[in-house]
Write an enzyme that holds these catalytic residues in place. Structure first.
Site, short mmCIF file in Angstrom:
data_model
loop_
_atom_site.label_atom_id
_atom_site.label_comp_id
_atom_site.label_asym_id
_atom_site.label_seq_id
_atom_site.Cartn_x
_atom_site.Cartn_y
_atom_site.Cartn_z
N ARG A 1 2.48 3.40 -4.30
CA ARG A 1 2.94 2.05 -4.71
C ARG A 1 2.13 1.03 -3.91
O ARG A 1 2.22 1.01 -2.68
CB ARG A 1 4.44 1.92 -4.41
CG ARG A 1 5.06 0.60 -4.84
CD ARG A 1 6.55 0.58 -4.52
NE ARG A 1 7.16 -0.66 -4.97
CZ ARG A 1 7.16 -1.78 -4.27
NH1 ARG A 1 6.60 -1.84 -3.07
NH2 ARG A 1 7.73 -2.88 -4.76
N LYS B 1 2.49 -2.66 4.66
CA LYS B 1 3.74 -2.60 5.43
C LYS B 1 3.52 -2.94 6.91
O LYS B 1 2.41 -2.80 7.43
CB LYS B 1 4.38 -1.22 5.28
CG LYS B 1 4.88 -1.00 3.85
CD LYS B 1 6.31 -0.54 3.79
CE LYS B 1 6.84 -0.70 2.38
NZ LYS B 1 7.48 0.49 1.86
C1 9MG Z 1 10.66 -1.85 -3.67
N1 9MG Z 1 9.95 -1.15 -2.63
C2 9MG Z 1 9.39 -1.68 -1.50
N2 9MG Z 1 8.84 -0.72 -0.76
C3 9MG Z 1 9.05 0.45 -1.42
C4 9MG Z 1 8.75 1.79 -1.16
O1 9MG Z 1 8.12 2.16 -0.04
N3 9MG Z 1 9.11 2.72 -2.06
C5 9MG Z 1 9.76 2.37 -3.19
N4 9MG Z 1 10.13 3.35 -4.04
N5 9MG Z 1 10.11 1.11 -3.49
C6 9MG Z 1 9.75 0.17 -2.61
#
Ligand code: 9MG
Length: 285
Positions: free
Chosen positions: A262, A227
């Site tokens: 994730r 990110k």
């Molecule tokens: C689709 N997506 C992109 N970033 C995300 C995040 O931080 N959390 C979740 N649940 N989905 C995300």
């Protein structure tokens, strides 16, 4: 045999105590992610990528057909269905690895679960019309995430007095909305939505105080991988240069008790978590 809802939920709820969060591998089926050499070719590539992530240790594959990056524009329902459904069906021919559908559209949730998805990941926290009712009917675990506005507009709304309290307040309200339509609270996972309508200091506060969300008792998903907050902290412009920063952030989330992380880099994340888990186990015993 794919995992039953109860078995998947047992793994999600047990993940923090088991010494390792579950690893959700990111599979973006968007034009900038896979070749534009035709829809079928893109689906084949996304399926191959998903199977590779599963073989590297992904516990869940998160399939998304609409970009949620800051400034990104929505895609039509048909376009999103055309992107994700062939990929979900294709993955299901080869592996029982749990699949989550990353969407905010109720029609996509329904079609994806019918095609074999086991979990809904909604960055819009089921706020679209009919999303709550459809998610209830789908009868799968749901990730409800905090975001301000839409991916197109969210960064203009990044103002908070106490970001952790305000995110938790929003998530609590969305959990109550889910319970009101008859969803079981135990099937919900909350997510502070790192980078979604937040400035750097908000993201750092959320990561530093992630354990406060964990203490709510609802499993927490942390999506920090590659990110821009990590780019800002490390001066790495390109998302692909943010592996070390992503691993650091993932371990901080694990330490705070996140149930799911994730990530894009599944193999490297699993290796990092194995080291962390060995120390966690040593301290537990
Ligand atoms: C689709 N997506 C992109 N970033 C995300 C995040 O931080 N959390 C979740 N649940 N989905 C995300």
């Amino acid at each position: 045999m794919t995992l039953t809802k109860a078995a998947l939920l047992a793994r999600i709820h047990g993940a923090p105590q088991s010494g390792r969060p579950m690893v959700m591998g990111v599979v973006n089926v968007t034009p900038d992610s896979f070749s534009d050499g035709g829809d079928h070719f893109a689906a084949e590539q996304a399926i191959a990528h998903s199977l590779q992530l599963a073989s590297q240790g992904a516990d869940i594959l998160d399939i998304g057909g609409e970009s949620t990056r800051p400034g990104s524009l929505p895609v039509s329902l048909q376009e999103e269905l055309d992107r994700v459904i062939p990929v979900i069906k294709g993955i299901r021919l080869h592996t029982d690895c749990p699949i989550s559908i990353d969407t905010s559209k109720p029609e996509v949730m329904e079609a994806a679960v019918s095609a074999g998805a086991n979990l809904i990941n909604d960055v819009n926290a089921l706020q679209a019309p009919k999303a709550l009712e459809v998610a209830k009917a789908c009868d799968v675990p749901v990730v409800v995430m905090h975001m301000r506005g839409t991916p197109e507009t969210m960064q203009a709304q990044a103002n908070y007095d106490d970001v952790v309290a305000e995110v938790m307040e929003f998530l609590t309200e969305r959990m109550l909305a889910c319970e009101k339509v008859g969803m079981d609270k135990k099937s919900l996972i909350i997510d502070p939505g790192f980078g979604f309508g937040k400035k750097l200091d908000h993201n750092v506060a959320l990561l530093a105080r992630l354990s406060e969300l964990v203490q709510s008792g609802t499993p927490v998903l942390a999506g920090l991988s590659r990110k821009s907050m990590l780019g800002a902290l490390t001066q790495r412009e390109s998302p692909k240069e943010r592996l070390a920063a992503s691993l650091s952030a993932c371990l901080i989330a694990a330490q705070a008790g996140a149930a799911i992380v994730r990530v894009h880099d599944v193999q490297e994340t699993c290796d990092a978590l194995k080291v962390w888990a060995a120390v966690y186990d040593y301290n537990k015993n």
